[in-house]
Design a protein around this motif. Structure first.
Motif, PDB file in Angstrom:
ATOM      1  N   TRP A 144       0.751   4.053  -2.576  1.00 63.14           N
ATOM      2  CA  TRP A 144       0.662   5.649  -2.624  1.00 63.14           C
ATOM      3  C   TRP A 144       1.830   6.478  -2.907  1.00 63.14           C
TER       4      TRP A 144
ATOM      5  N   THR B  73      -1.032  12.831  -6.289  1.00 67.38           N
ATOM      6  CA  THR B  73      -2.290  13.195  -5.280  1.00 67.38           C
ATOM      7  C   THR B  73      -2.533  14.551  -5.444  1.00 67.38           C
TER       8      THR B  73
ATOM      9  N   ARG C 199       0.843  -1.296  -0.099  1.00 68.81           N
ATOM     10  CA  ARG C 199      -0.012   0.180  -0.053  1.00 68.81           C
ATOM     11  C   ARG C 199       1.040   1.210   0.115  1.00 68.81           C
TER      12      ARG C 199
END
Length: 133
Positions: A94, A99, A90
């Motif tokens: 990320w 983002t 994960r």
């Protein structure tokens, strides 16, 4: 001297860390980082040490202090992400996903500068403490 990278990164107060960076980490530190699967050769090429330069440093056996510092910066943030997400996979996803909180850039792409790394660290701190990121 072979340096256990994970021990240095996880123990930021290690008294030998500053001296090791100043002396230049052994080139095997790059090999260890790649073997761990936490970063790719292309990522290290872009963020820490270009492949051509790495080939030259292999002949010398050590990275320069600046290259050592950049390598540790990348590995430190990867370690922090793995801790914040409590999951290596994960964290890797990320780190590589753009983002909006970071201006549409992937966290990993900001690690080429210290200020970018600090922004990623701040965001990871918020994530780790359950604050909306």
């Amino acid at each position: 001297m072979h340096i256990a990278m994970s021990a240095f990164i996880l123990d930021t107060l290690a008294p030998d860390l500053i001296a090791a960076v100043r002396a230049g980490l052994p080139v095997t530190a790059v090999d260890d980082a790649l073997a761990s699967g936490r970063v790719t050769a292309a990522e290290l090429d872009r963020l820490a040490i270009p492949r051509k330069t790495l080939a030259h440093r292999r002949a010398k056996g050590r990275l320069t202090p600046d290259q050592s510092d950049r390598l540790l910066r990348v590995l430190r943030i990867v370690t922090e992400a793995e801790t914040a997400f409590a999951d290596r996979v994960r964290a890797g996803i990320w780190l590589r996903r753009p983002t909006t909180t970071l201006g549409g850039e992937a966290p990993l792409d900001l690690l080429d500068t210290e200020i970018g790394a600090r922004q990623v660290e701040t965001l990871l701190g918020r994530i780790a403490h359950g604050i909306a990121a």
